[in-house]
Design an enzyme around this catalytic site. Structure first.
Site, short mmCIF file in Angstrom:
data_model
loop_
_atom_site.label_atom_id
_atom_site.label_comp_id
_atom_site.label_asym_id
_atom_site.label_seq_id
_atom_site.Cartn_x
_atom_site.Cartn_y
_atom_site.Cartn_z
N GLU A 170 -1.98 6.60 -8.24
CA GLU A 170 -0.60 7.10 -8.17
C GLU A 170 0.36 6.20 -8.96
O GLU A 170 0.21 4.98 -8.97
CB GLU A 170 -0.14 7.13 -6.71
CG GLU A 170 -0.97 8.07 -5.87
CD GLU A 170 -0.53 8.09 -4.42
OE1 GLU A 170 -1.17 8.81 -3.64
OE2 GLU A 170 0.44 7.39 -4.07
N CYS A 229 6.76 2.23 -10.59
CA CYS A 229 5.89 1.57 -9.61
C CYS A 229 4.46 1.95 -9.96
O CYS A 229 4.10 3.13 -9.93
CB CYS A 229 6.26 2.03 -8.21
SG CYS A 229 5.17 1.36 -6.94
N CYS A 280 -7.81 0.19 -2.03
CA CYS A 280 -7.44 -1.20 -1.78
C CYS A 280 -8.33 -1.76 -0.68
O CYS A 280 -8.68 -1.07 0.27
CB CYS A 280 -5.97 -1.29 -1.34
SG CYS A 280 -5.40 -3.00 -1.12
N CYS A 309 -4.26 -2.84 5.19
CA CYS A 309 -3.03 -2.86 6.00
C CYS A 309 -2.98 -1.55 6.80
O CYS A 309 -3.16 -0.47 6.24
CB CYS A 309 -1.81 -2.99 5.10
SG CYS A 309 -1.88 -4.45 4.04
N CYS A 365 -0.80 1.69 5.89
CA CYS A 365 -0.77 2.08 4.49
C CYS A 365 -1.86 3.11 4.20
O CYS A 365 -3.03 2.90 4.52
CB CYS A 365 -0.98 0.83 3.62
SG CYS A 365 -1.27 1.20 1.89
N GLY A 402 -3.31 -0.68 -4.36
CA GLY A 402 -4.06 -1.89 -4.69
C GLY A 402 -3.29 -3.17 -4.51
O GLY A 402 -2.07 -3.19 -4.38
N SER A 412 3.78 -7.50 -6.41
CA SER A 412 3.83 -7.46 -4.95
C SER A 412 2.46 -7.81 -4.39
O SER A 412 1.46 -7.22 -4.78
CB SER A 412 4.22 -6.05 -4.51
OG SER A 412 4.15 -5.95 -3.11
N SER A 445 4.36 -9.42 1.09
CA SER A 445 4.44 -8.59 2.29
C SER A 445 4.15 -9.44 3.52
O SER A 445 3.07 -10.02 3.62
CB SER A 445 3.42 -7.45 2.21
OG SER A 445 3.70 -6.65 1.10
N CYS A 453 2.64 4.38 -1.05
CA CYS A 453 1.48 4.42 -1.92
C CYS A 453 0.28 4.99 -1.19
O CYS A 453 0.05 4.75 -0.03
CB CYS A 453 1.19 3.06 -2.52
SG CYS A 453 0.20 1.97 -1.51
S1 SF4 Z 1 0.02 -2.22 1.60
FE1 SF4 Z 1 -0.72 -2.85 -0.43
S2 SF4 Z 1 -2.19 -4.51 0.03
FE2 SF4 Z 1 -1.87 -3.39 1.97
S3 SF4 Z 1 -3.53 -1.85 2.00
FE3 SF4 Z 1 -1.70 -0.87 1.07
S4 SF4 Z 1 -2.00 -1.13 -1.14
FE4 SF4 Z 1 -3.35 -2.59 -0.12
#
Ligand code: SF4
Length: 373
Positions: free
Chosen positions: A115, A128, A135, A139, A142, A186, A218, A241, A360
């Site tokens: 994306e 972005c 990834c 998290c 996410c 990612g 980031s 983060s 994302c």
């Molecule tokens: S917030 Fe960023 S680092 Fe965390 S799982 Fe999503 S893409 Fe990966």
């Protein structure tokens, strides 16, 4: 996939299938290649400009190329050549109802989808970009973390996202690419070498010309990557983060917190600030009842005392795979008041383009669900 808490490290792994893209090469790499084939540096400058400033125009139709370069392109960038310039395929191109955010789902040559988002502001826009397909960081809130890790992106796959967004917006009469944030799918510092090569290409004044001060990396807090950026004195902005101000609370949301506890992470951030002279942005996704209380704001303020820090407070962008709810406006304001009282600057960020699944991984997840049902 390398699960958080085990062997996450900066990596250069690349997909096995693809021919190398001309967009993978920094200017010096392209120039070396052409000069080794008997061409002159002027040909490299001409080709670079076409690739990075005028992309969208087929190379074979470029009237500015001299005959030796034309022959080189026919030989090396043709179907059987060693390089390619094939852009990613567009699977989806969706504008938010307000027209400010435009989100692209792109398919890479091995079928992976990633994306890219263009976020518009008056007279300018920010791209972005993604740095991995999926990834490994997991998290919990996410959508990308929920889908797991597929592979690292190559430099050219990062560069062409920016080019694609720039060209698509130019076709819609929108110019003014001003900033790049690596906050898409990612963890950029898990794909360190490819990301830094892509940023070198994107920063090149002969091409996209987005300098380091216009670029934000980031990270979820990959300490070795932060220290390497500091050591190499890269001038990029860094966004870290956090989401929790104790190891226990943070690790429940960000599993990478177990691998790199807060004491290590904050020490690395201090090194980054001292070495680069840059302020660090700390990202805090506000989740109702989980990390949005005044007491948690006070702990965050204590943690950041002494750092040149700015906190971005981001109300949760809900995903189907996570039960947490969005913080109320009143709780967000109170959280910010506590930080302000402690002398920590912060911004409550708008959730841009929520109607185009701008968090994302959300667009890819939505597409895959549609495809599977
Ligand atoms: S917030 Fe960023 S680092 Fe965390 S799982 Fe999503 S893409 Fe990966």
């Amino acid at each position: 996939m390398e699960p958080p808490g085990q062997t996450i490290r900066p990596s250069t792994a690349e997909p096995e299938t693809a021919r190398q893209s001309a967009y993978d090469l920094p200017f010096t790499g392209l120039e070396r290649r052409l000069v080794a084939d008997g061409l002159r540096p002027i040909h490299a400058r001409s080709l670079w400009k076409a690739l990075h400033r005028e992309s969208g125009v087929p190379l074979r139709e470029n009237a500015a190329f001299l005959p030796p370069l034309r022959r080189w392109i026919d030989h090396h960038l043709g179907d059987t050549g060693t390089l390619h310039t094939t852009p990613p395929a567009i699977v989806a191109d969706i504008a938010s109802s307000a027209g400010l955010t435009r989100k692209f789902l792109l398919r890479l040559d091995d079928g992976q989808t990633i994306e890219t988002v263009a976020m518009g502001y008056p007279g300018r826009f920010t791209v972005c970009a993604s740095t991995q397909a999926g990834c490994a960081m997991g998290c919990v809130f996410c959508a990308t973390g929920q889908m797991g890790f597929s592979r690292h992106l190559r430099p050219g796959e990062i560069v062409t996202q920016v080019l694609h967004a720039r060209n698509a917006l130019a076709l819609a009469g929108r110019t003014g690419l001003r900033n790049l944030v690596l906050m898409g799918m990612g963890e950029p510092l898990h794909n360190y070498d490819a990301v830094l090569t892509a940023l070198e290409i994107i920063s090149d004044t002969r091409g996209l010309n987005l300098g380091p001060s216009k670029i934000t990396i980031s990270t979820v807090g990959v300490v070795p990557g932060i220290l390497r950026l500091a050591e190499e004195k890269r001038g990029y902005h860094l966004a870290v983060s956090l989401h929790g101000a104790t190891d226990e609370e943070r690790s429940a949301l960000v599993p990478a917190g177990k691998r790199w506890p807060l004491a290590q992470l904050i020490a690395a951030c201090k090194t980054y600030c001292t070495t680069t002279g840059r302020r660090i942005f700390f990202e805090w996704t506000l989740i109702a009842g989980t990390n949005d209380t005044p007491a948690q704001a006070a702990r965050l303020a204590t943690l950041l005392t002494g750092l040149d820090a700015h906190v971005n407070l981001i109300p949760l962008n809900p995903t189907g795979g996570y039960h947490g709810g969005t913080t109320s406006a009143a709780a967000a304001t109170e959280f910010q008041r506590v930080l302000r009282t402690a002398g920590i600057p912060s911004t409550i960020r708008q959730r841009r383009g929520i109607d185009v699944a701008a968090g994302c991984g959300q667009l890819r997840t939505a597409r895959e669900k549609t495809a599977h049902h």
